[in-house]
Design a protein around this motif. Structure first.
Motif, PDB file in Angstrom:
ATOM      1  N   ILE A  57       0.847  -1.199   0.000  1.00  0.00           N
ATOM      2  CA  ILE A  57       0.000   0.000   0.000  1.00  0.00           C
ATOM      3  C   ILE A  57       0.881   1.246   0.000  1.00  0.00           C
ATOM      4  O   ILE A  57       0.629   2.201  -0.743  1.00  0.00           O
ATOM      5  N   ASP A  58       1.929   1.247   0.822  1.00  0.00           N
ATOM      6  CA  ASP A  58       2.854   2.386   0.851  1.00  0.00           C
ATOM      7  C   ASP A  58       3.487   2.605  -0.524  1.00  0.00           C
ATOM      8  O   ASP A  58       3.640   3.748  -0.971  1.00  0.00           O
ATOM      9  N   LEU A  59       3.856   1.525  -1.180  1.00  0.00           N
ATOM     10  CA  LEU A  59       4.455   1.629  -2.501  1.00  0.00           C
ATOM     11  C   LEU A  59       3.474   2.235  -3.501  1.00  0.00           C
ATOM     12  O   LEU A  59       3.827   3.135  -4.274  1.00  0.00           O
ATOM     13  N   LEU A  60       2.230   1.782  -3.479  1.00  0.00           N
ATOM     14  CA  LEU A  60       1.224   2.342  -4.378  1.00  0.00           C
ATOM     15  C   LEU A  60       0.979   3.818  -4.087  1.00  0.00           C
ATOM     16  O   LEU A  60       0.821   4.621  -5.014  1.00  0.00           O
ATOM     17  N   LEU A  61       0.949   4.192  -2.821  1.00  0.00           N
ATOM     18  CA  LEU A  61       0.758   5.598  -2.470  1.00  0.00           C
ATOM     19  C   LEU A  61       1.920   6.452  -2.967  1.00  0.00           C
ATOM     20  O   LEU A  61       1.710   7.565  -3.472  1.00  0.00           O
ATOM     21  N   THR A  62       3.132   5.929  -2.844  1.00  0.00           N
ATOM     22  CA  THR A  62       4.304   6.650  -3.346  1.00  0.00           C
ATOM     23  C   THR A  62       4.200   6.839  -4.852  1.00  0.00           C
ATOM     24  O   THR A  62       4.415   7.939  -5.377  1.00  0.00           O
ATOM     25  N   GLN A  63       3.839   5.777  -5.559  1.00  0.00           N
ATOM     26  CA  GLN A  63       3.711   5.864  -7.017  1.00  0.00           C
ATOM     27  C   GLN A  63       2.566   6.784  -7.423  1.00  0.00           C
ATOM     28  O   GLN A  63       2.688   7.552  -8.384  1.00  0.00           O
ATOM     29  N   LEU A  64       1.471   6.724  -6.695  1.00  0.00           N
ATOM     30  CA  LEU A  64       0.327   7.592  -6.969  1.00  0.00           C
ATOM     31  C   LEU A  64       0.731   9.054  -6.822  1.00  0.00           C
ATOM     32  O   LEU A  64       0.408   9.886  -7.683  1.00  0.00           O
ATOM     33  N   ASP A  65       1.453   9.355  -5.763  1.00  0.00           N
ATOM     34  CA  ASP A  65       1.900  10.729  -5.535  1.00  0.00           C
ATOM     35  C   ASP A  65       2.936  11.169  -6.566  1.00  0.00           C
ATOM     36  O   ASP A  65       2.898  12.304  -7.045  1.00  0.00           O
ATOM     37  N   ARG A  87     -14.388   5.409  -6.432  1.00  0.00           N
ATOM     38  CA  ARG A  87     -15.725   4.852  -6.266  1.00  0.00           C
ATOM     39  C   ARG A  87     -15.703   3.336  -6.391  1.00  0.00           C
ATOM     40  O   ARG A  87     -16.347   2.633  -5.618  1.00  0.00           O
ATOM     41  N   GLN A  88     -14.929   2.815  -7.332  1.00  0.00           N
ATOM     42  CA  GLN A  88     -14.837   1.355  -7.481  1.00  0.00           C
ATOM     43  C   GLN A  88     -14.137   0.720  -6.286  1.00  0.00           C
ATOM     44  O   GLN A  88     -14.535  -0.348  -5.827  1.00  0.00           O
ATOM     45  N   LEU A  89     -13.101   1.376  -5.791  1.00  0.00           N
ATOM     46  CA  LEU A  89     -12.370   0.817  -4.649  1.00  0.00           C
ATOM     47  C   LEU A  89     -13.215   0.794  -3.381  1.00  0.00           C
ATOM     48  O   LEU A  89     -13.058  -0.078  -2.536  1.00  0.00           O
ATOM     49  N   THR A  90     -14.095   1.759  -3.243  1.00  0.00           N
ATOM     50  CA  THR A  90     -14.895   1.892  -2.024  1.00  0.00           C
ATOM     51  C   THR A  90     -16.322   1.379  -2.189  1.00  0.00           C
ATOM     52  O   THR A  90     -17.109   1.462  -1.251  1.00  0.00           O
ATOM     53  N   HIS A 145      -7.916  13.683  -6.356  1.00  0.00           N
ATOM     54  CA  HIS A 145      -6.677  12.969  -6.023  1.00  0.00           C
ATOM     55  C   HIS A 145      -6.633  12.659  -4.528  1.00  0.00           C
ATOM     56  O   HIS A 145      -6.300  11.535  -4.136  1.00  0.00           O
ATOM     57  N   ARG A 146      -6.963  13.639  -3.704  1.00  0.00           N
ATOM     58  CA  ARG A 146      -6.957  13.402  -2.253  1.00  0.00           C
ATOM     59  C   ARG A 146      -7.927  12.292  -1.873  1.00  0.00           C
ATOM     60  O   ARG A 146      -7.626  11.431  -1.039  1.00  0.00           O
ATOM     61  N   GLY A 147      -9.113  12.284  -2.478  1.00  0.00           N
ATOM     62  CA  GLY A 147     -10.089  11.230  -2.195  1.00  0.00           C
ATOM     63  C   GLY A 147      -9.601   9.861  -2.629  1.00  0.00           C
ATOM     64  O   GLY A 147      -9.768   8.869  -1.901  1.00  0.00           O
ATOM     65  N   ALA A 178      -5.123   4.411   0.720  1.00  0.00           N
ATOM     66  CA  ALA A 178      -4.513   4.302   2.054  1.00  0.00           C
ATOM     67  C   ALA A 178      -5.366   3.442   2.988  1.00  0.00           C
ATOM     68  O   ALA A 178      -4.826   2.793   3.895  1.00  0.00           O
ATOM     69  N   ALA A 179      -6.663   3.409   2.770  1.00  0.00           N
ATOM     70  CA  ALA A 179      -7.569   2.638   3.629  1.00  0.00           C
ATOM     71  C   ALA A 179      -7.594   1.147   3.276  1.00  0.00           C
ATOM     72  O   ALA A 179      -8.153   0.346   4.028  1.00  0.00           O
ATOM     73  N   LEU A 180      -6.982   0.774   2.164  1.00  0.00           N
ATOM     74  CA  LEU A 180      -6.967  -0.634   1.770  1.00  0.00           C
ATOM     75  C   LEU A 180      -5.995  -1.427   2.636  1.00  0.00           C
ATOM     76  O   LEU A 180      -4.961  -0.912   3.064  1.00  0.00           O
ATOM     77  N   ALA A 181      -6.323  -2.657   2.858  1.00  0.00           N
ATOM     78  CA  ALA A 181      -5.383  -3.603   3.465  1.00  0.00           C
ATOM     79  C   ALA A 181      -4.642  -4.280   2.315  1.00  0.00           C
ATOM     80  O   ALA A 181      -5.195  -4.413   1.218  1.00  0.00           O
ATOM     81  N   PRO A 182      -3.412  -4.721   2.525  1.00  0.00           N
ATOM     82  CA  PRO A 182      -2.687  -5.392   1.441  1.00  0.00           C
ATOM     83  C   PRO A 182      -3.477  -6.526   0.792  1.00  0.00           C
ATOM     84  O   PRO A 182      -3.422  -6.693  -0.428  1.00  0.00           O
ATOM     85  N   ALA A 183      -4.222  -7.277   1.568  1.00  0.00           N
ATOM     86  CA  ALA A 183      -5.020  -8.379   1.003  1.00  0.00           C
ATOM     87  C   ALA A 183      -6.115  -7.868   0.067  1.00  0.00           C
ATOM     88  O   ALA A 183      -6.543  -8.591  -0.839  1.00  0.00           O
ATOM     89  N   ASP A 184      -6.569  -6.637   0.273  1.00  0.00           N
ATOM     90  CA  ASP A 184      -7.611  -6.056  -0.584  1.00  0.00           C
ATOM     91  C   ASP A 184      -7.137  -5.870  -2.022  1.00  0.00           C
ATOM     92  O   ASP A 184      -7.958  -5.790  -2.938  1.00  0.00           O
ATOM     93  N   LEU A 185      -5.842  -5.771  -2.226  1.00  0.00           N
ATOM     94  CA  LEU A 185      -5.315  -5.506  -3.563  1.00  0.00           C
ATOM     95  C   LEU A 185      -5.642  -6.608  -4.554  1.00  0.00           C
ATOM     96  O   LEU A 185      -5.727  -6.357  -5.756  1.00  0.00           O
ATOM     97  N   GLN A 186      -5.863  -7.834  -4.071  1.00  0.00           N
ATOM     98  CA  GLN A 186      -6.172  -8.951  -4.963  1.00  0.00           C
ATOM     99  C   GLN A 186      -7.674  -9.175  -5.143  1.00  0.00           C
ATOM    100  O   GLN A 186      -8.090 -10.037  -5.911  1.00  0.00           O
ATOM    101  N   LYS A 187      -8.481  -8.374  -4.460  1.00  0.00           N
ATOM    102  CA  LYS A 187      -9.938  -8.528  -4.576  1.00  0.00           C
ATOM    103  C   LYS A 187     -10.439  -7.966  -5.901  1.00  0.00           C
ATOM    104  O   LYS A 187      -9.944  -6.963  -6.405  1.00  0.00           O
TER     105      LYS A 187
END
Length: 156
Positions: A4-12, A64-67, A103-105, A111-120
């Motif tokens: 999740i940290d890696l994705l946030l870094t790349q997103l930013d 919206r899709q993630l949440t 972008h903030r949303g 950031a609210a995802l758990a690592p396991a959520d990434l494969q859902k």
């Protein structure tokens, strides 16, 4: 560093923080006037202003899709591409703020995802990971497109 940290870094990095790849999306529009953002190389091509709103919309759609939010909360009617003709500086600034807000949303949703959520599965046979990776690439793609449009117009 978690996934999740890696994705946030790349997103930013794709949106608004320094990265090796060059200008990010937010940096590509920094200092532009509404007049410059409204320019299009041909009547059948999108302007930078339209790309800004398009990018905001897709950040909203991915969030919206993630949440699992329902559709309909984007502040503009329509989807994907939104016509923007010769806006004034206040209208362009409003759309840039919309992009920042989206972008903030999106960042908060990731950031609210758990690592396991990434494969859902989040729909359309996409995992959350592929969706977030895609929106990162989307920002970098449009940053490059904007840089090209600015050069074509003689902006830099």
């Amino acid at each position: 560093m978690t996934s999740i940290d890696l994705l946030l870094t790349q997103l930013d990095q794709a949106y608004n923080t320094r990265s090796w790849h060059g200008t990010n999306l937010r940096g590509s529009i920094r200092g532009l006037t509404a007049d410059a953002a409204a320019w299009r190389p041909h009547r059948d091509r999108h302007s930078i202003h339209e790309i800004v709103v398009h990018a905001a919309y897709w950040k909203y759609a991915v969030r919206r899709q993630l949440t699992a939010e329902k559709r309909g909360s984007f502040p503009l009617k329509g989807s994907d591409w939104f016509a923007r003709e010769a806006a004034n500086d206040e209208e362009f600034a409003w759309d840039v703020r919309l992009l920042d807000d989206c972008h903030r949303g999106l960042r908060a949703a990731v950031a609210a995802l758990a690592p396991a959520d990434l494969q859902k599965d989040v729909g359309r046979s996409l995992t959350a990971l592929s969706l977030v990776s895609g929106i990162i690439a989307h920002d970098v793609y449009h940053a490059g497109q904007i840089q090209l449009l600015k050069r074509m117009r003689g902006e830099g």
